[in-house]
Design an enzyme around this catalytic site. Structure first.
Site, short mmCIF file in Angstrom:
data_model
loop_
_atom_site.label_atom_id
_atom_site.label_comp_id
_atom_site.label_asym_id
_atom_site.label_seq_id
_atom_site.Cartn_x
_atom_site.Cartn_y
_atom_site.Cartn_z
N ASN A 242 -4.23 15.52 -44.31
CA ASN A 242 -5.45 16.02 -43.71
C ASN A 242 -5.00 17.43 -43.11
OD1 ASN A 242 -5.87 16.23 -40.67
ND2 ASN A 242 -5.34 13.89 -40.87
N CYS A 243 -6.18 18.18 -42.95
CA CYS A 243 -5.94 19.65 -42.30
C CYS A 243 -6.85 19.61 -41.05
CB CYS A 243 -6.43 20.73 -43.23
SG CYS A 243 -5.20 20.51 -44.75
#
Lengths: 429, 89, 356
Positions: A242-243
């Site tokens: 995830n960013c």
């Protein structure tokens, strides 16, 4: 009764060497071997491995994920299940940990929500990774590689490197061994009858557009909540793709070393009975939130949970899930504590959460991600320093002409991580 | 108090001199009064004129009760035509 | 020159006060415009005494509470002018205790002086004072009780915190220094990591033990506007007042401040409130005008005239009243809710409420 034997191999230094092995607490790494291994993925154009040690005047940016080298000894199970050969449930058997080492995935920006780690100076105090021997994979993708492919390539590289190094650990002598017994619900009920039954709801953001998490190798988007034992997290059952903002993105390391799991286990059998972990995907639409929250409630009720700790992943719309769950749980008399962080503005005067509900009366905060800091230049930057102007927490002009960086701690890896690994807190004045 | 009356579903308008306090406390419908010790009066003028003033103030208040609003609104006394309200905050 | 003389006046202060503490008068003088007095008033002298004469109140600005409340901007610009003329070291206002108009003025004057002239400013008032919200983020507000009896305790706190500000010393937590929490959150390092604090909090919650949340969530106290009166000509309208209008003699003994109740009085056969039959019980404003003609607070006569004209169908036969003077927020909310429900039950369509 099953168990997980966690064996810690303490590592005091990492150097490059002829053969990858650990002796006298030093990890020697055959750099070419690792690079060759990672470049088997044709999506990567180049891989450079750099080492950053605590106290060195080094800065790592942009950081996508951090993983702890762990591997299993014997049997068919592997850490980070579901990516390669094995997808069998983990959390039992023997797992080796390279204690003190972290694999950091770095290189060309996949997306602007990547972070920074300073190994010394004022920035170092904001991240536990400044105290790790960081094996940094600086990876450049092939030309014109799509974002999703790029992200996957670097994620897989991180897992490969962490597994590879973990394997070296299995051949070393361990310094500490801890046994985590795994009980069935019936066994727990028999053993800890009088103790309050507690669950841990581990939110994992699942919103696509590079805000993803992987449970047993499957993207959590499209998944309903998953029941896990505490030890499954230790074996890498949840991998971060995830960013979300660096300050509060739950990296793979944070899940492997989940402090809420650790601290609940410390009380397990004494003041509470820690039943299970529920990995809860967090999606964007209201329907999805309702769907998933009500499923979590269903599981919680079935387990007979009397108390719950819920940790957030990311910020903004996931707060709607936090509040929704608090409402659902408290209505069923499941005492709930929410663990989050805040974006209270640079002046600390803004409302820190996007949503509120009266039932959310027990919240632990891991700090205000908007706190502004000024970081000195470092002798060496591993990665791409100019990325600071575009990453979360930074802004155009963040990198001053004199080399100093002005930014919010939102851009520092794990500074306000919402599983509560750090001791940053916000208070009202 | 006017906020609580509205909360039960009854439109309520507050005539008060210190509009900022009424706004802070959360009144939805507000009309500015003449003065604190005499919100709906003016001892400086003749009785007849005072009553006219009072009627005008009340007309504004009644108008304010009939308007559908989305947010806190201070209704001005001068104009009594539609749209006589002044959005506040 | 003795040490004492040398210390006298090392901090030059301009002090803002209302008409009462400025010794001009009571509610009857609440309408006076700002005036300048060289030197100090008794409260200013107390500041000097409590600071061992380190603080010298060189100028006092006195303004009527009503005038200030009704002309905040104008008064602020006058205050700015008078402060800029001497550029004191410090600007102090109040203490205002629970007086709302006074507190509002103190907050605004302090904020203006500090922001426009860069001169440190500080005031003091009760947490329930509406003036708190007007300035809590920008200036320090020392917490006071709701009565002037707290003066002796508060003045030293104002002095101590002011001195720290002047010395640019580090300011402690709100409880330590005695100021109202500013609604600002700062990052600090806790002894234990977040996860441990969460487990401990959960155990307390499970045991029913008291615990403290680390993130109190704000009350978003906005009320959705109720649907408007759709047919005014056929509507039943009620009058309500917080201005304390009661039958002469205050038969129900409603308090002049911090009212413990609300009352209901029949007006079905009355067209006009007169000073013979009615009075105000409210202790927070000059009663002269209301006692002379109670319609000035509860506009019954005008309402009757409009009723006769057919602007609305009927005036409700009763009016509800309370005294909105330092009445606790929670109490006022309860009264409002109950009155609202009673009126709704009786078929009222719209309510006009007056307050002073």
């Amino acid at each position: 009764m099953n168990e997980l034997l966690l064996r810690r191999v303490r590592v005091h230094d990492v150097v490059f060497g002829e053969k990858t092995e650990i002796s006298d607490h030093v990890l020697r790494m055959n750099q070419e071997e690792v690079v060759r291994y990672l470049l088997e993925d044709r999506r990567l154009k180049s891989v450079e491995i750099k080492i950053a040690r605590p106290g060195e005047k080094k800065r790592i940016i942009p950081v996508k994920d951090v993983l702890e080298p762990r591997a299993k000894l014997g049997g068919t199970l592997t850490t980070f299940p579901g990516f390669f050969d094995s997808a069998e449930p983990v959390g039992t058997g023997i797992t080796y940990v390279l204690d003190g080492v972290a694999v950091v995935t770095c290189g060309k920006l996949v997306n602007f929500q990547e972070g920074l780690i300073d190994m010394s100076g004022p920035g170092a105090e904001f991240s536990l990774f400044s105290k790790k021997l960081n094996v940094v994979l600086v990876m450049e993708p092939k030309e014109n590689l799509g974002k999703h492919e790029h992200e996957e390539a670097v994620r897989v590289a991180g897992i490969k490197a962490a597994s590879y190094l973990g394997l070296a650990g299995t051949m070393a002598a361990c310094d500490e061994e801890i046994s985590f017994p795994i009980a069935t619900l019936v066994e727990l009920e028999d053993s800890y009858r009088g103790l309050p039954k507690v669950i841990y709801v581990d939110m994992v953001i699942a919103q696509g557009l590079l805000h993803d998490n992987y449970i047993y190798g499957i993207n959590a988007q499209g998944s309903l909540p998953v029941l896990l034992s505490p030890t499954e997290l230790m074996d890498g059952a949840i991998v971060s793709g995830n960013c979300a903002a660096p300050c509060h993105k739950n990296t793979t390391y944070h899940q492997q070393n989940n402090p809420i799991v650790e601290d609940l286990l410390a009380e397990h059998g004494k003041t509470l009975s820690f039943l299970a972990v529920i990995a809860m995907p967090v999606c964007t639409s209201l329907l999805d939130k309702e769907r998933i929250c009500t499923q979590v409630l269903k599981l919680a009720k079935f387990l007979g949970a009397q108390g719950a700790i819920v940790s957030e992943d990311g910020g903004g719309n996931p707060e709607a899930d936090l509040m929704m769950l608090a409402r659902l749980f408290e209505k069923e008399d499941i005492k709930t504590v929410l663990v989050t962080d805040e974006y209270a503005g640079r002046d600390g005067a803004s409302q820190g959460l996007a949503d509120v509900t009266p039932e959310a009366d027990a919240i632990v905060t891991n700090g205000n991600g908007n706190q502004y800091v000024i970081l000195p230049p470092m002798e060496e930057t591993i990665g791409h320093l100019e990325a600071i102007d575009v990453i979360t927490g930074g802004h155009t002009g963040s990198l001053r002409p004199d080399g100093w960086i002005e930014m919010e701690i939102a851009g520092i890896m794990g500074s306000t991580v919402e599983v509560g690994s750090e001791n940053l807190k916000t208070i009202a004045v | 108090m006017v906020k609580e009356i509205e909360r039960v579903g009854l439109p309520a308008i507050q005539i008060c001199a210190i509009v900022p306090i009424a706004l802070t406390v959360g009144a939805n419908r507000i009309v500015r009064a003449i003065a604190i010790p005499h919100p709906t009066g003016d001892p400086k003028v003749e009785k007849k004129e005072e009553i006219e003033l009072r009627k005008k103030l009340l007309r504004t208040a009644l108008k304010g009760l009939t308007e559908r609003i989305q947010e806190q609104t201070v209704f001005k006394t001068e104009e009594l035509s539609p749209g006589a309200s002044e959005r506040n905050r | 020159m003795t040490g004492r003389e040398a210390r006298m006046g090392s901090v030059k202060v301009i002090h803002y006060l209302n008409q009462f503490f400025g010794q001009i008068g009571g509610e009857d003088k609440a309408g006076i415009p700002p005036q300048l007095k060289e030197g100090s008033t008794p409260v200013g002298q107390l500041i000097q005494k409590e600071s061992s004469n380190r603080f010298e109140v060189v100028r006092t600005i006195i303004c009527g509470d009503n005038y200030a409340a009704e002309h905040l901007e104008e008064v602020a610009s006058v205050v700015l002018k008078w402060v800029e003329e001497i550029r004191p070291d410090l600007f102090l206002a109040g203490p205002a205790f629970a007086a709302g108009r006074y507190g509002m003025a103190c907050g605004v004057m302090c904020k203006t002086v500090q922001q426009k002239l860069g001169i440190p400013a500080l005031t003091a008032m009760h947490p329930s004072n509406p003036g708190v919200d007007s300035a809590r983020k920008e200036i320090y507000i020392i917490e006071t009780g709701d009565s002037t009896l707290d003066m002796k305790r508060v003045i030293p706190k104002m002095i101590a915190l002011s001195q720290k500000i002047l010395d640019k010393a580090s300011i402690g937590m709100s409880q330590e220094e005695g100021y109202l929490p500013r609604g600002v959150r700062i990052n600090v390092r806790a002894e234990k990591r977040g996860s441990k604090r969460a487990v401990e909090m959960l155990l307390k919650k499970l045991r029913g033990e008291p615990f403290e949340t680390e993130l109190p969530l704000p009350q978003f106290d906005k009320v959705m506007p109720a649907p408007p009166v759709t047919d005014l000509a056929n509507a039943l309208i009620a009058l309500v007042t917080e201005g304390g209008i009661v039958p002469k003699g205050n038969p129900d003994r409603i308090e002049a401040h911090n009212a413990s109740k609300y009352c209901k009085y029949f007006i079905g056969n009355i067209n006009d409130l007169t000073g013979e039959d009615y009075q105000t019980a409210h202790g927070g404003y000059d009663p002269v005008y209301a006692n002379d003609d109670p319609d000035r607070v509860l506009p019954l006569d005008a309402a009757r005239l409009l009723e006769k004209e057919g602007v609305f169908a009927k005036l409700y036969d009763y009016y509800y009243m309370t005294v909105g003077n330092v009445t606790a927020v929670a109490s006022a909310a309860r009264y409002g809710r109950e009155i609202g429900e009673l009126l709704l039950k009786d078929g009222v369509h719209g309510v006009i409420l007056t307050s002073t």
